[in-house]
Scaffold this motif. Sequence first.
Motif, short mmCIF file in Angstrom:
data_model
loop_
_atom_site.label_atom_id
_atom_site.label_comp_id
_atom_site.label_asym_id
_atom_site.label_seq_id
_atom_site.Cartn_x
_atom_site.Cartn_y
_atom_site.Cartn_z
N CYS A 434 8.65 59.52 -33.05
CA CYS A 434 8.78 58.07 -32.98
C CYS A 434 7.67 57.35 -33.75
O CYS A 434 7.70 56.14 -33.91
N ARG A 436 4.44 57.42 -32.79
CA ARG A 436 3.29 57.09 -31.95
C ARG A 436 2.37 58.30 -31.77
O ARG A 436 2.81 59.41 -31.46
N CYS A 439 2.52 60.52 -28.54
CA CYS A 439 3.62 61.50 -28.41
C CYS A 439 3.28 62.78 -29.19
O CYS A 439 3.52 63.89 -28.71
N CYS A 466 12.82 60.72 -30.19
CA CYS A 466 11.57 61.44 -29.92
C CYS A 466 11.73 62.21 -28.61
O CYS A 466 12.03 61.60 -27.58
N CYS A 469 9.16 60.67 -25.68
CA CYS A 469 9.32 59.36 -25.03
C CYS A 469 10.75 58.84 -25.05
O CYS A 469 11.05 57.84 -24.40
ZN ZN Z 1 7.60 59.24 -28.87
#
Ligand code: ZN
Length: 483
Positions: A434, A436, A439, A466, A469
């Motif tokens: 994603c 981030r 993650c 992802c 998440c």
């Molecule tokens: Zn994520």
Amino acid sequence: MAEPQRKKWSENYPRWFDWVIGEAEVYDYGRYPVKGMGVWMPYGFQLRKKIIGLMREILDRLGHEEVLFPLLIPEDLLRRESEHVKGFEAEVYWVTHGGRRPLDVKLALRPTSETSITYMETFWIKSYKQLPKKYYQVVSIFRYETKATRPMIRLREVTTFKEAHTVHSNFEDAERQVLEAVEAYKEFFDRLAIPYVISRRPEWDKFAGALYTIAFDTVMPDGRKLQIGTVHNLGQNFTKAFDFRIQLADESLDHPWQTSYGISDRVVATVISLHGDDRGLVLPPNVAPIQVVIVPIPAKDEEDMKLVKELVEQVRRALETAGIRVKVDEREEMRPGAKFYYWELRGVPVRIEIGAKEAREGVLTIHRRDTLEKRTIPAENVVVEVRRLFDEIYQNLYERAWKYLRERIKRTADLEEAKEWVENRRGVVEVPWCGREECALKLEEELGAEAMGTPWPFEKAEGEVCPVCGRKAITWMRYSKSY
Ligand code: ZN
Ligand code: A5A
């Protein structure tokens, strides 16, 4: 084509590597009484020289100029760019004394040369008209590595550090340089038949002081990833820190833009590791210190022996005249079988055997190291045949190594599968991401593997989520066990 036995090579690669570099007299490691420092032996030195030669040829052709900077960097220069010093602080060796006297200013053994080179550039470069400027040097650097040191792979003195440093009048030109550097490295690795994956390193793992880092990684025979080269866009970070300004086309003054890119002894380790087999080294012909070895087979009959010697000499001269690096193994106390073993261990691409039968018929027995195949050819065709064999050997090494790498990259959104892949040291796994940091860090832990970065050029992960998440994935994150 018969595939030579690569069993020990693949079953216990780390031990094979330690064995082969010593046995083939490439690199003496572990005996010199400073940790993380090895000795290039004569044969290894020649291999290293050929590999650096290839790099020099490529950089020179692209307009880089070779320079040589001092090894010592005064503390205040090294500290000028704050991110840079944070990244390297724990790895710097310091020179604190001159003889018995403490120095006023501590001197660092360079861990890399952005600071010393930028400092001198401020005197040399005043105008956009001088740009782009591309420098490089091949030197020793020192890093007090705390992870397990490994011969050629994780050294404290990196003796074959090629670092290029470039200056540009704007961001776009620095971006163009990044592309040029990536192409240059592709050519370099392609010519060594070394396969690679190119990733943009995650923010948290970029070079200290860079805007971003592009990395070349390969997968070693034990399934662990090795970073074999990096290209950094340094932005204006160092030029600002050194208040390095140039005059632009509109007469205004501004900080120029920089890139840097480097490779090391790891490239030699990779050539050895990816092409080798149970019998030892298998060298690509273009960097083999000796490309052809001629082994005369002793004949009982004196007349025959004379013919053998004549043909050996004729073949040697023909190859030498054609610019091929040839060696005749004339050692009398050694049997041909022992000579075969000796040169196979050292990875000489082509062996020519000449005995009484060959000499009488005007033919040669020609043996290739990579597949261990033998053929008989007319002696007068030797140059053409050897050149053709070089091409075939290179092609075979290239295809074999790329096939190996491709089979070690897996794309999956299934975490169980991903985990199984890296746990069993199979290579690199690509998982939807994603974007981030949290993650990726979580997955690093879960997989017990390191995040290598995202595909470069950028690749969208269409329709993927992802797995950490559940948000929409924007691209893939690569993970692997790493050196
Ligand atoms: Zn994520
Ligand atoms: N000045 C820039 C180019 C630089 O220093 N980049 S770097 O830190 O990424 O190093 C360049 C390359 O040197 C790395 O990609 C890696 O292949 C190699 N390298 C780094 N540390 C090493 C070490 N301790 N032993 C062997 N090779 C190393």
